[in-house]
Design an enzyme around this catalytic site. Structure first.
Site, short mmCIF file in Angstrom:
data_model
loop_
_atom_site.label_atom_id
_atom_site.label_comp_id
_atom_site.label_asym_id
_atom_site.label_seq_id
_atom_site.Cartn_x
_atom_site.Cartn_y
_atom_site.Cartn_z
CE LYS A 86 34.59 35.08 58.72
NZ LYS A 86 36.05 34.84 58.57
CG ASN A 112 41.49 39.32 57.70
OD1 ASN A 112 42.57 39.56 58.23
ND2 ASN A 112 40.43 38.90 58.38
NE ARG A 144 33.31 28.85 55.01
CZ ARG A 144 32.28 28.49 54.25
NH1 ARG A 144 32.20 27.26 53.79
NH2 ARG A 144 31.32 29.34 53.96
CG HIS A 162 35.17 43.88 63.60
ND1 HIS A 162 35.22 43.91 62.22
CD2 HIS A 162 36.03 42.89 63.98
CE1 HIS A 162 36.08 42.99 61.80
NE2 HIS A 162 36.58 42.37 62.84
CB THR A 193 42.13 36.58 43.04
OG1 THR A 193 43.29 35.75 43.22
CG2 THR A 193 42.28 37.43 41.79
CG PHE A 194 38.65 33.76 48.01
CD1 PHE A 194 38.27 34.33 49.21
CD2 PHE A 194 38.73 32.38 47.93
CE1 PHE A 194 37.98 33.55 50.31
CE2 PHE A 194 38.44 31.59 49.02
CZ PHE A 194 38.05 32.17 50.21
CD GLN A 195 39.98 32.21 43.25
OE1 GLN A 195 40.29 33.41 43.17
NE2 GLN A 195 38.74 31.77 43.08
#
Length: 303
Positions: A65, A69, A259, A118, A238-240
């Protein structure tokens, strides 16, 4: 991102396993660290040392997290920009996830290979260091990491959920979550951030200036792109933009992987006591260290 059929096939299998798995039975411990039984096996870990790294492998190391990604997407786009070939993932990209035969199959994959992980530095296969693969180490402030981790568990259908934020916070601080304690991961990697083949990336820096971050990653990997190419990748990363395509790239979990992506979302959940506990843990583990300074903890986790 990943080759749709292979990536989504693996995720679907993991979700199917999760349906009948209670939270109390979600983890198994290997060499002192808990891992999800839905994604990892002891046989795969035992086979991990047989993995043969190449000098042109690109390793993306992060605690869960923390934006892996996001970086996978960016590096894939960088490879496309210089090679004009869309990068495809013949395997699920997290090195320690999957069956124990994957490392043999990976011998036939073309270079460069993008490998996410990880794992702690000292849990990685020795060939990564012997062959001097490039390693991008991604960190995010621990408070936002914890909140994002909770939402992943509680929002994704079929994944075992926690009864409350307070319950999850206790388990997170004790390290009773997938891949163990954030601060153990941080302490372990702190000793190796100044290596010649290691590049530190801060999630919050990317949020503040994505184009500058992409340029730094490209230069570290030896990719020389024009300003226009960097800007194009920035717009696509971008996140969007990634959230809009998440169902196609990541299947059912896509919308939950992307999210919010906000900096400071922890303020919506942390109590004053939890703030103090996390602050004390940071001081105990990272105050005065190279990583402690790089995380900009006072800017992103206090006030």
């Amino acid at each position: 991102m990943a080759d749709k059929s292979k990536f989504i096939e693996y995720i679907d299998e993991a979700l199917e396993k999760s349906k009948e798995t209670a939270l109390s039975h979600l983890f198994f411990t290997y060499q002192g660290i808990p891992y999800p039984i839905t994604m990892c096996t002891s046989e795969t870990f035992q086979a991990l040392d047989t993995f043969e790294a190449r000098h042109d492998d690109i390793v993306l190391a992060s605690y869960p997290k923390c934006g892996s990604n996001w970086i996978l997407h960016i590096v894939s786009e960088l490879i496309y920009a210089v090679s004009k070939k869309k990068y495809k993932y013949p395997e699920f990209p997290v090195l320690e996830c999957g069956d124990s035969e994957k490392y043999q199959r990976m011998k036939g994959f073309p270079s460069p290979r993008i490998l996410a992980t990880h794992l702690h530095y000292d849990k990685l296969p020795g060939s990564i260091f012997e062959n001097k693969a490039k390693i991008l180490v991604i960190f995010r402030n621990p408070k936002d990491t914890a909140v994002s981790f909770l939402h992943f568990h509680n929002d994704v259908p079929d994944i075992p959920s926690y009864g409350s934020w307070d319950e999850f916070f206790r388990q997170f601080m004790k390290g009773q979550v997938s891949w163990g304690r954030y601060f153990d991961f941080a302490i372990n990697w702190n000793k190796h951030l100044d290596g010649d083949n290691v590049k530190f990336i801060l999630y919050e820096d990317l949020k503040e200036n994505l184009a500058a971050g992409i340029k730094q990653i490209a230069e570290f990997l030896g990719f020389f792109l024009t300003g226009e190419q960097i800007q194009t990748i920035s717009v696509q990363s971008t996140f969007q933009a990634m959230r809009a395509k998440s169902q196609d790239t990541h299947g059912a979990v896509g919308p939950f992987l992307f999210r919010k992506g906000e900096v400071g979302d922890w303020k919506n959940l942390f109590s004053e006591i939890q703030n103090q506990e996390m602050d004390e843990k940071f001081k105990e583990c990272l105050a005065g260290t190279s990583l402690g300074a790089k995380l900009k903890y006072e800017s992103y986790c206090q006030g």
